[in-house]
Write a protein that holds these residues in place. Structure first.
Motif, PDB file in Angstrom:
ATOM      1  N   PHE A 135      13.258   5.331  -3.100  1.00  8.64           N
ATOM      2  CA  PHE A 135      13.535   4.413  -1.992  1.00  8.64           C
ATOM      3  C   PHE A 135      12.872   3.046  -2.172  1.00  8.64           C
ATOM      4  O   PHE A 135      13.509   2.003  -2.042  1.00  8.64           O
ATOM      5  N   ALA A 136      11.572   3.090  -2.501  1.00 11.08           N
ATOM      6  CA  ALA A 136      10.841   1.825  -2.628  1.00 11.08           C
ATOM      7  C   ALA A 136      11.454   0.955  -3.717  1.00 11.08           C
ATOM      8  O   ALA A 136      11.430  -0.275  -3.632  1.00 11.08           O
TER       9      ALA A 136
ATOM     10  N   ALA B 241       0.852  -1.183   0.000  1.00 13.56           N
ATOM     11  CA  ALA B 241       0.000   0.000   0.000  1.00 13.56           C
ATOM     12  C   ALA B 241       0.888   1.233   0.000  1.00 13.56           C
ATOM     13  O   ALA B 241       1.944   1.240   0.618  1.00 13.56           O
TER      14      ALA B 241
ATOM     15  N   HIS C 174       6.372   2.420  -6.170  1.00 18.29           N
ATOM     16  CA  HIS C 174       6.337   0.969  -6.379  1.00 18.29           C
ATOM     17  C   HIS C 174       5.005   0.519  -6.957  1.00 18.29           C
ATOM     18  O   HIS C 174       4.657  -0.644  -6.845  1.00 18.29           O
TER      19      HIS C 174
ATOM     20  N   ARG D 162       6.746   9.512  -3.707  1.00 17.83           N
ATOM     21  CA  ARG D 162       7.437   8.394  -3.088  1.00 17.83           C
ATOM     22  C   ARG D 162       6.477   7.227  -2.837  1.00 17.83           C
ATOM     23  O   ARG D 162       6.819   6.068  -3.041  1.00 17.83           O
ATOM     24  N   ALA D 163       5.248   7.581  -2.404  1.00 18.03           N
ATOM     25  CA  ALA D 163       4.278   6.527  -2.099  1.00 18.03           C
ATOM     26  C   ALA D 163       3.783   5.826  -3.355  1.00 18.03           C
ATOM     27  O   ALA D 163       3.223   4.743  -3.279  1.00 18.03           O
TER      28      ALA D 163
ATOM     29  N   PHE E 246       1.945  10.377   4.978  1.00 10.50           N
ATOM     30  CA  PHE E 246       1.764  10.806   6.362  1.00 10.50           C
ATOM     31  C   PHE E 246       1.512  12.304   6.431  1.00 10.50           C
ATOM     32  O   PHE E 246       1.958  13.058   5.576  1.00 10.50           O
TER      33      PHE E 246
ATOM     34  N   PHE F 262       1.503   4.887   1.343  1.00 16.00           N
ATOM     35  CA  PHE F 262       1.016   5.596   2.529  1.00 16.00           C
ATOM     36  C   PHE F 262       1.623   6.989   2.560  1.00 16.00           C
ATOM     37  O   PHE F 262       2.825   7.152   2.417  1.00 16.00           O
TER      38      PHE F 262
END
Lengths: 292, 615
Positions: B97-98, B76, B149, B145-146, B80, B78
């Motif tokens: 990063f992912a 998932a 992936h 970023r989220a 923040f 996410f």
């Protein structure tokens, strides 16, 4: 006769929160005088006395075999103690800031205990544990393991007195930073180990280094606790501070001060490293780590 | 279904923060999870992402049960509220990063990162550190970023909460665009209703850990089913009127209802909602086809760009209870909020103090009239009396009734309860009668729990029942008809208000009279007496508009004796106000309350809890 009317002087606004100039000067002067008397003056004396018989005498004093042995032992102790406390500090800070568990407050208080116990008492504690009449002493002696009056004992007491230094640096830092970044890393697919290496460790890097620097300085300079467990065997169990004391007691003042300059230099290097880290951390934004 | 949640529940320190939460999101939908702070919405989101473990319930993502999987296996995305960017990494490293932890090759990673940065409007900023960006830009990085992936679902936890209004609007638009383009199922948590309206295909409203209602924004705003949603989404005028053949009667006027909801014929009370923009303000002589509620005065008016907002004060109507906007205790009037566009304001300029006729363009009836009872049905003598009493009370107050069957079978309970009850549900008691109350209370959210207890021995039962939730408690101790004269022993000031207000809500349907009694020590100073007198007068002003005949009495002397003397003088229901902390938790009925429970014979006893802050 007519008098020129001068324009009204602009009102002089004083910052209402600032103290008057006199107060400021007095406070600054007081602080500087204090610093000069307690820090700069003694430091100057140490170097002056160390060098009073010329450079050759100085070099002879610091390169004499016992002095070199003391340097070696001191470095060995630091090499053992600093990594141990680094691991302990990380583990303790992680546990305290990331988990809720029974006895957490007790752990936080206990981490500080070595600071509130006199180093001499700390040394005695280890004598009671590992001495010939101590708790584990006879058992260890039977197996030929020697703790007191040797490197392990010195390293143990030093580790004890420097235990809080890394943890104390990390706990407030990690509390302030929270765990959002770690959680983000997990949702992005990082394994816990990847999360630790790529996110958690870089986050506290500067705090960690700072703690290590402090720990190192204290480990090299510790006198009281080490004095109790070392046995003062020249060339064998004398660390630098103990060596200085022995020389001083033997009225070899110049040699004592010359060796003392080594310790002072170590301290100054630490101070410089500290300042550098502070500056680095500020430049990189708060307590943030540098680029990988 | 992209996301399916089944019966999620989460407890913190024994307190439920999420209860029985179920929701489904089809592919491509953006659903907003809306609720006041502390309603458990972030907890739901973290459970979906795997950052928190649920105590009960299951999470399905794309049909796959992921309830047992760690966050990194759930896939998932996410976002923040704190952005949670990796502060030591550049923007590009953050976004990549992912991919990096998945071992994606550097070249491919760079390509994907550039594509994502362009998509969120940050092309060319990849080399910066997060803190060199503005808050809005940082949140764009977090979004990119989220998404790196290619997650199957996107979860956002109040992502724009820390940003200012203009940047929020901008970010909302880009989020909506990106989400549509990717067709990714998205759950967006916020407490900001404006944001919910702007973003949501559907809005799911949460309160106290439960899902209250879910639906398209328009539907929820115009036709809410519950009081909570009616008052939480937008400004509302919410009244309780009397149902008639064609619609609803509020005071002297009959209003037709465009949509009666799922009303059952037995129902006579109905909650009606009209929004500020549904209010039409008419000059004194102006004629119109709209039903006129009455003539009031303008209390305040304020200008807010496209609209003028007004607050009006109307004289009370007998039998009409106002829920929103809240009326000050003892005001003896009710308030209406209205808003109108500038061209209407120009036609009829109004200033505070002006008289104005208030008409209503549109009314909506809510699904149920408000009161919810929970009955503990036991086969003991007092238990059976409690069942009969509760049936009668629910019938008269049009309350919804949930019954816990503790040793009593459903047929017997139904027979004792009698006919003509609106909504009636039964649930078996698992693991003992009293033990079943907390869970049932969590699920039904009752205003009142009703139970039977033998005379003089009800204190422990009362304590454990009060400890199991937020509700008031009615203890039935013998065969009694519905009360005709109610004695309210109220504390003076804030705590006493709830005692009086709840008694009014309940008793107004019974045609019973009320005596409000306050007892002070004989040595009380004149100031305290004057304060008590003022409180008693305000109580009367609060109760009388509801059609409740009210007497007030200021007793001087020993509290317990005064109360017992008053009760002996012909009262048949004792209402005791007890200050208790909000929420479930340990309750001790010691002192006067405890002694009164054991000294008041078999008269029914209503324990009203007043909270530290008035609800």
């Amino acid at each position: 006769m007519s008098r020129e009317l001068s324009p009204p002087a602009p009102p002089r606004w004083r910052n209402p929160r600032a103290e008057p100039a006199a107060v400021r000067w007095v406070l600054v002067a007081l602080a500087l005088a204090f610093l000069a008397f307690f820090l700069l003056l003694p430091l100057g004396v140490v170097f002056a006395r160390g060098l009073e018989k010329g450079l050759a005498a100085y070099r002879a004093a610091v390169s004499e075999p016992y002095a070199l042995a003391a340097v070696r032992l001191t470095l060995q102790v630091a090499a053992l103690v600093v990594p141990a406390n680094l691991l302990f500090g990380l583990a303790a800070a992680w546990a305290v800031t990331r988990f809720e568990f029974r006895g957490k407050n007790l752990l936080v208080t206990l981490i500080d205990a070595p600071f509130s116990v006199s180093p001499v008492i700390a040394g005695l504690l280890f004598v009671l544990l590992f001495g010939a009449q101590g708790l584990f002493g006879p058992w260890l002696m039977e197996r030929g393991v020697r703790i007191l009056f040797s490197l392990p004992g010195i390293a143990l007491v030093t580790a004890f007195v420097t235990m809080p230094l890394v943890a104390r640096q990390l706990i407030p830092l990690m509390q302030a930073q929270g765990s959002d970044e770690e959680q983000a890393a997990l949702t992005l697919g990082a394994t816990p180990w990847q999360m630790f290496l790529r996110v958690s460790l870089p986050k506290v890097r500067w705090g960690l280094l700072y703690g290590v620097v402090l720990c190192n300085a204290r480990a090299m300079g510790e006198f009281g606790a080490v004095s109790v467990v070392s046995g003062h065997i020249r060339g064998k169990t004398n660390t630098l501070p103990l060596h200085v004391e022995i020389l001083y007691n033997e009225y070899q003042f110049q040699a004592a001060f010359a060796v003392a300059t080594l310790l002072a230099l170590l301290g100054l290097t630490t101070l410089a490293a500290q300042a550098l880290l502070d500056w680095q951390a500020r430049r990189r934004g708060g307590a943030g780590p540098g680029r990988a | 279904m992209s996301i399916r949640l089944e019966g999620l529940a989460k407890l913190y320190d024994g307190h439920p923060v999420v209860s029985d939460f179920s929701l489904e999101l089809p592919a491509g939908e953006l659903c907003v999870l809306l609720g006041p702070s502390g309603s458990g919405k972030s907890t739901v989101l973290r459970i979906i992402a795997g950052l928190l473990a649920a105590d009960r319930g299951r999470v399905f993502l794309h049909g796959r049960d992921v309830s047992e999987l760690p966050p990194q296996a759930r896939g998932a995305g996410f976002v923040f509220q704190s952005y949670a960017l990796f502060r030591g990494m550049t923007v590009a490293e953050n976004v990549g990063f992912a991919l990096a932890v998945r071992g994606v090759a550097r070249a491919e990673r760079r390509h994907r990162v550039e594509e994502l940065l362009e998509r969120v409007g940050l092309a060319g900023l990849g080399k910066r550190l997060p803190r060199q960006l503005s808050g809005g830009q940082q949140q764009r990085v977090a979004l990119a970023r989220a998404l790196a992936h290619r997650p199957e679902v996107l979860l956002l936890d109040e992502p724009f909460g820390a940003l200012d209004a203009r940047i929020r609007t901008e970010l909302r638009r880009s989020l909506r665009e990106i989400q549509r383009e990717l067709g990714i199922a998205t759950l967006f948590v916020t407490h900001d209703q404006e944001e919910a309206f702007a973003l949501g295909d559907r809005i799911a409203v949460m309160a106290l850990g439960r899902l209250v209602e879910v639906g398209p924004p328009r539907e929820l705003y115009l036709r809410p089913q519950t009081e909570f949603v009616a008052t939480f989404l937008g400004a509302a005028n919410l009244l309780v009127g009397e149902a008639t053949e064609q619609g609803v009667r509020i005071g002297p006027v009959d209003f037709p209802l465009e949509h009666r909801g799922e009303s059952e014929p037995a129902r006579r009370r109905v909650q009606v909602l009209f929004r500020p923009e549904d209010v039409a303000l008419l000059g004194e002589q102006e004629a119109g086809a709209l039903p006129v509620l009455g003539t009031g005065t303008v209390e305040s008016c304020s200008f807010a760009g496209a609209f003028e907002h007004l607050r009006l004060r109307l004289p009370p109507f007998v039998g009409v209870r106002a829920i929103a906007p809240p009326v000050p205790f003892g005001a003896g009037a009710f308030a209406v909020v209205a808003s109108r566009p500038p061209h209407e304001a120009r036609k009829l300029p109004l200033a505070p103090g002006d008289p104005v006729r208030v008409a209503v363009r549109r009314l909506h009836a809510l699904a149920h009239p408000g009161l919810q009872f929970l009955l503990l049905a036991e086969p003991s003598a007092e238990g059976l009396e409690a069942v009969a009493f509760a049936g009668e009370l629910a019938r008269r107050t049009h309350a919804r009734l949930a019954v816990i069957l503790a040793g009593l079978d459903e047929a017997t309970a139904r027979e004792r309860l009698g006919r003509g009850l609106g909504e009636l549900t039964f649930r078996p008691a698992r693991g003992g009668a009293v033990a079943a109350v907390p869970e049932a209370a969590r699920l039904t959210g009752p205003d009142l729990v009703i139970a039977g207890a033998p005379a003089g021995r009800g204190t422990p039962l009362a304590e454990s029942l009060l400890a199991s939730g937020d509700h008031h408690l009615l203890v039935v101790r013998g065969p009694r008809p519905l009360p005709a004269r109610v004695l309210v022993c109220a504390a003076v000031g804030e705590p006493g208000k709830e005692d009086v207000a709840f008694t009014g809500r309940l008793v107004r349907h019974l045609g019973a009279g009320v005596t409000v009694l306050t007892v002070l020590p004989e040595s009380s100073p004149a100031v305290a007496r004057a304060q008590a007198e003022r409180f008693l007068q305000a109580s009367a002003r609060t109760l009388e508009p509801l059609g409740v005949a009210t007497e007030t009495r200021l007793g001087l002397g020993a509290t317990e004796e005064e109360i017992l003397a008053a009760l002996a003088g012909g009262h048949d229901l004792l209402v005791l106000g007890v200050p208790l902390p909000k929420g479930a938790g340990e309750v001790a009925l010691d002192g006067i309350a405890g002694r009164l429970v054991s000294r008041t014979g078999d008269a029914p006893l209503l324990v009203v809890r007043s909270f530290e802050e008035s609800p």
